[in-house]
Write a protein that holds these residues in place. Structure first.
Motif, PDB file in Angstrom:
ATOM      1  N   ARG A  37     -10.836   1.082  11.369  1.00 31.78           N
ATOM      2  CA  ARG A  37      -9.934   2.103  10.812  1.00 31.78           C
ATOM      3  C   ARG A  37      -9.226   2.777  11.986  1.00 31.78           C
ATOM      4  NH1 ARG A  37      -8.932   6.101   6.739  1.00 31.78           N
ATOM      5  NH2 ARG A  37     -10.040   4.938   5.139  1.00 31.78           N
TER       6      ARG A  37
ATOM      7  N   GLY B 106     -15.364   2.392   9.739  1.00 23.71           N
ATOM      8  CA  GLY B 106     -14.883   2.813   8.438  1.00 23.71           C
ATOM      9  C   GLY B 106     -15.337   4.209   8.056  1.00 23.71           C
TER      10      GLY B 106
ATOM     11  N   GLN C 150      -3.621  -4.452  -5.426  1.00 24.98           N
ATOM     12  CA  GLN C 150      -4.375  -4.996  -4.296  1.00 24.98           C
ATOM     13  C   GLN C 150      -5.527  -5.867  -4.784  1.00 24.98           C
ATOM     14  OE1 GLN C 150      -5.229  -1.222  -2.570  1.00 24.98           O
ATOM     15  NE2 GLN C 150      -3.282  -1.071  -1.476  1.00 24.98           N
TER      16      GLN C 150
ATOM     17  N   LEU D   2     -15.961  -2.648   9.998  1.00 20.17           N
ATOM     18  CA  LEU D   2     -14.568  -2.396   9.633  1.00 20.17           C
ATOM     19  C   LEU D   2     -13.809  -1.812  10.817  1.00 20.17           C
ATOM     20  CD1 LEU D   2     -15.256  -0.705   6.167  1.00 20.17           C
ATOM     21  CD2 LEU D   2     -14.748  -3.122   6.603  1.00 20.17           C
TER      22      LEU D   2
ATOM     23  N   CYS E 139       0.842  -1.204   0.000  1.00 18.71           N
ATOM     24  CA  CYS E 139       0.000   0.000   0.000  1.00 18.71           C
ATOM     25  C   CYS E 139       0.875   1.251   0.000  1.00 18.71           C
ATOM     26  CB  CYS E 139      -0.938  -0.003   1.209  1.00 18.71           C
ATOM     27  SG  CYS E 139      -0.086   0.217   2.794  1.00 18.71           S
TER      28      CYS E 139
ATOM     29  N   GLU F  58      -7.758   2.666  -1.071  1.00 23.70           N
ATOM     30  CA  GLU F  58      -7.088   1.409  -0.741  1.00 23.70           C
ATOM     31  C   GLU F  58      -7.814   0.630   0.356  1.00 23.70           C
ATOM     32  OE1 GLU F  58      -2.545   1.918  -0.852  1.00 23.70           O
ATOM     33  OE2 GLU F  58      -3.319   3.955  -0.518  1.00 23.70           O
ATOM     34  N   ASN F  59      -8.826   1.240   0.930  1.00 25.93           N
ATOM     35  CA  ASN F  59      -9.500   0.625   2.071  1.00 25.93           C
ATOM     36  C   ASN F  59     -10.987   0.387   1.807  1.00 25.93           C
ATOM     37  OD1 ASN F  59      -7.066   0.559   3.526  1.00 25.93           O
ATOM     38  ND2 ASN F  59      -7.326   2.673   4.191  1.00 25.93           N
ATOM     39  N   GLU F  60     -11.839   1.356   2.159  1.00 25.01           N
ATOM     40  CA  GLU F  60     -13.286   1.157   2.005  1.00 25.01           C
ATOM     41  C   GLU F  60     -13.701   0.910   0.555  1.00 25.01           C
ATOM     42  OE1 GLU F  60     -12.742   3.333   5.871  1.00 25.01           O
ATOM     43  OE2 GLU F  60     -11.902   3.491   3.856  1.00 25.01           O
TER      44      GLU F  60
ATOM     45  N   GLN G  94     -12.006  -0.640  -1.639  1.00 26.09           N
ATOM     46  CA  GLN G  94     -11.653  -2.028  -1.941  1.00 26.09           C
ATOM     47  C   GLN G  94     -12.677  -2.996  -1.343  1.00 26.09           C
ATOM     48  OE1 GLN G  94      -9.847  -1.720  -4.307  1.00 26.09           O
ATOM     49  NE2 GLN G  94      -7.695  -2.140  -3.883  1.00 26.09           N
TER      50      GLN G  94
ATOM     51  N   SER H  13      -5.867  -6.083   5.061  1.00 23.19           N
ATOM     52  CA  SER H  13      -5.412  -4.950   5.879  1.00 23.19           C
ATOM     53  C   SER H  13      -4.400  -4.125   5.106  1.00 23.19           C
ATOM     54  CB  SER H  13      -4.801  -5.443   7.196  1.00 23.19           C
ATOM     55  OG  SER H  13      -3.660  -6.247   6.961  1.00 23.19           O
ATOM     56  N   THR H  14      -4.279  -2.846   5.499  1.00 20.89           N
ATOM     57  CA  THR H  14      -3.260  -1.946   4.955  1.00 20.89           C
ATOM     58  C   THR H  14      -2.769  -1.035   6.076  1.00 20.89           C
ATOM     59  OG1 THR H  14      -4.677  -0.052   4.390  1.00 20.89           O
ATOM     60  CG2 THR H  14      -4.535  -1.824   2.747  1.00 20.89           C
TER      61      THR H  14
ATOM     62  N   PHE I 103      -5.919  -0.114   8.583  1.00 20.31           N
ATOM     63  CA  PHE I 103      -7.282  -0.494   8.180  1.00 20.31           C
ATOM     64  C   PHE I 103      -7.388  -2.011   8.164  1.00 20.31           C
ATOM     65  CE2 PHE I 103     -10.339  -1.811   4.935  1.00 20.31           C
ATOM     66  CZ  PHE I 103     -11.457  -1.065   5.275  1.00 20.31           C
TER      67      PHE I 103
END
Length: 458
Positions: free
Chosen positions: A412, A396, A340, A410, A315, A368-370, A372, A360-361, A448
């Protein structure tokens, strides 16, 4: 401490936040300020495969007394992560007298010093003309990368990191053997008083950020299972998985860089874990496309081979702390999403029905998070988002089209949710344990976590 290269916050709004421009810029600047400081606590994970937490805690207390010249700093056991110990960081200390003799280190080395490391020879960029072994040196970080290697003085932008004692002369540092990689300056008065873990209880402890320890508990590995760590180096989470499984089962660790794979093997050996098999292999190619039986458990693997999979994905790293040299570009930040997704697709294929996938990142971007997570749920109907245990981070971020219920599932970790603060010994003496645990949970790196279960075969 909050000295940064100029960066256009507006360039990153689309990937950092779904808020209005003005609010997003304010939040981004706040985040940058937090990222320039180390977390409030040093976090270490106890290797419970070899020793009890209490035994290691006692050994560590003795070690800290030596390092801090008898100063009593508390060590807390995390109530929700029983194998995690927390050590408060003292600082920034503002009464350290700067010396005439100076050394300048690179930004990456400077970040490590802020978290308790000594200065190793490869990190030294510049040293005063007459510096000799045994001199008291003021150490600075070249956060813009402008200092020339071997310079005798540097007047550019630099951040004071504290004082130390030189182990070598200037001549030995810059005219020495190329393989000279040991400690060049031993930090004696760092501005952040944080314990050094250079060869400290190496069989019993693993230095690890708090959210990185949370991830493996969320994965919840069980003895006898076959588990894949798809992007495993340097092996902190891999060894944690094996320890939680009581070293019973099979942990496959992949990384495509050979020296990083060697590091995983070294860590497994050091921690006495025999269930880990590490391979130098590209995770995007880990799925065997033909149905021929795999050879001796080596990659690539047949579909639905694993009970649980951890994808701690490559990431942008925008949650790492401390980072005093903010140099991200929009192109760099957005380059990770396709990779990813390739890795995620392979992970879904390799997971057994009923199996668990944790993504995870160590970054804070929405893309790159939500985003994805939303993409994964839309692309793979076989996946269901799962609640996490333990739930230590916040929920999140809005903006990716996930429901409020999904955001609550999630985790975060956002470093900017608590104000930057100074910590001294006096304040520690008056602090309640509950308040210190709360601070450790909040004032950590940006991170995350999402947890999925595969309901049926793909």
């Amino acid at each position: 401490m909050s000295v940064f290269d100029t960066i256009s916050a507006s360039n990153l709004l689309t990937v950092v936040s779904a808020l209005g421009k003005q609010e997003a810029e304010r939040r981004f600047e706040t985040l940058l300020n937090h990222l320039s400081h180390p977390p409030s606590f040093t976090t270490v994970r106890v290797n419970t495969h070899l020793a009890s937490v209490q035994h290691v805690k006692n050994l560590l207390l003795d070690e800290l007394r030596k390092q801090f010249n008898g100063l009593s700093v508390p060590i807390l056991q995390h109530p929700d992560l029983q194998d995690v110990l927390l050590i408060p960081i003292i600082g920034p200390r503002r009464n350290i007298k700067k010396q005439q003799c100076e050394a300048v280190v690179g930004a990456q080395c400077g970040n490590a010093v802020l978290r308790g490391a000594h200065v190793y020879v490869p990190g030294i960029v510049s040293a005063s003309k007459f510096m000799k072994a045994g001199d008291v040196i003021s150490v600075y970080s070249d956060i813009k990368g402008k200092c020339k290697k071997g310079a005798k003085e540097f007047d550019g932008t630099k951040v004071f990191l504290g004082n130390g004692i030189s182990e070598l002369s200037r001549k030995e540092i810059f005219n020495g053997l190329p393989e000279l990689k040991g400690i060049g300056i031993r930090m004696t008065e760092p501005i952040y008083l944080s314990p050094s873990f250079d060869n400290v209880l190496p069989n019993y402890l693993f230095l690890q950020n708090l959210p990185s320890a949370v991830v493996t508990h969320v994965l919840d590995p069980q003895p006898g299972e076959k588990i894949l760590d798809l992007c495993a180096a340097p092996g902190g989470k891999t060894t944690h998985i094996a320890a939680l499984m009581r070293d019973q089962g099979e942990v496959i660790a992949l990384d495509k860089i050979s020296n990083k794979v060697e590091k995983i093997k070294q860590n497994a050996l050091l921690l006495g874990l025999n269930s880990i098999k590490a391979f130098c292999f590209d995770g995007t190619k880990a799925l065997k496309l033909d149905m021929v039986k795999d050879a001796e458990g080596k990659p690539p693997f047949l579909r639905e081979s694993f009970d649980r999979i951890l994808l701690d994905a490559p990431c942008s790293g925008m949650g790492q702390r401390p980072n005093m040299a903010c140099s991200w570009t929009l192109k760099e930040v957005t380059s990770y999403q396709p990779l990813q997704r390739k890795l995620f697709t392979v992970a879904v294929e390799l997971l057994k029905p009923g199996g668990v996938l944790v993504y995870s990142t160590c970054t804070i971007t929405l893309a790159e998070n939500e985003e994805q997570v939303a993409w994964a749920l839309a692309t793979f109907p076989c996946l269901q988002l799962q609640p996490q245990e333990p739930q230590i981070g916040g929920e999140g971020m809005m903006g990716a089209g996930l429901s409020s219920e999904q955001l609550k599932q999630l985790q975060r970790f956002d470093p900017s949710v608590v104000p930057v603060r100074d910590t001294d010994i006096a304040s520690l003496g008056d602090a309640r344990i509950e308040d210190m645990i709360w601070l450790a949970n909040k004032d950590c790196i940006g991170f995350f976590i999402a947890k999925f279960i595969k309901c049926k075969s793909t």
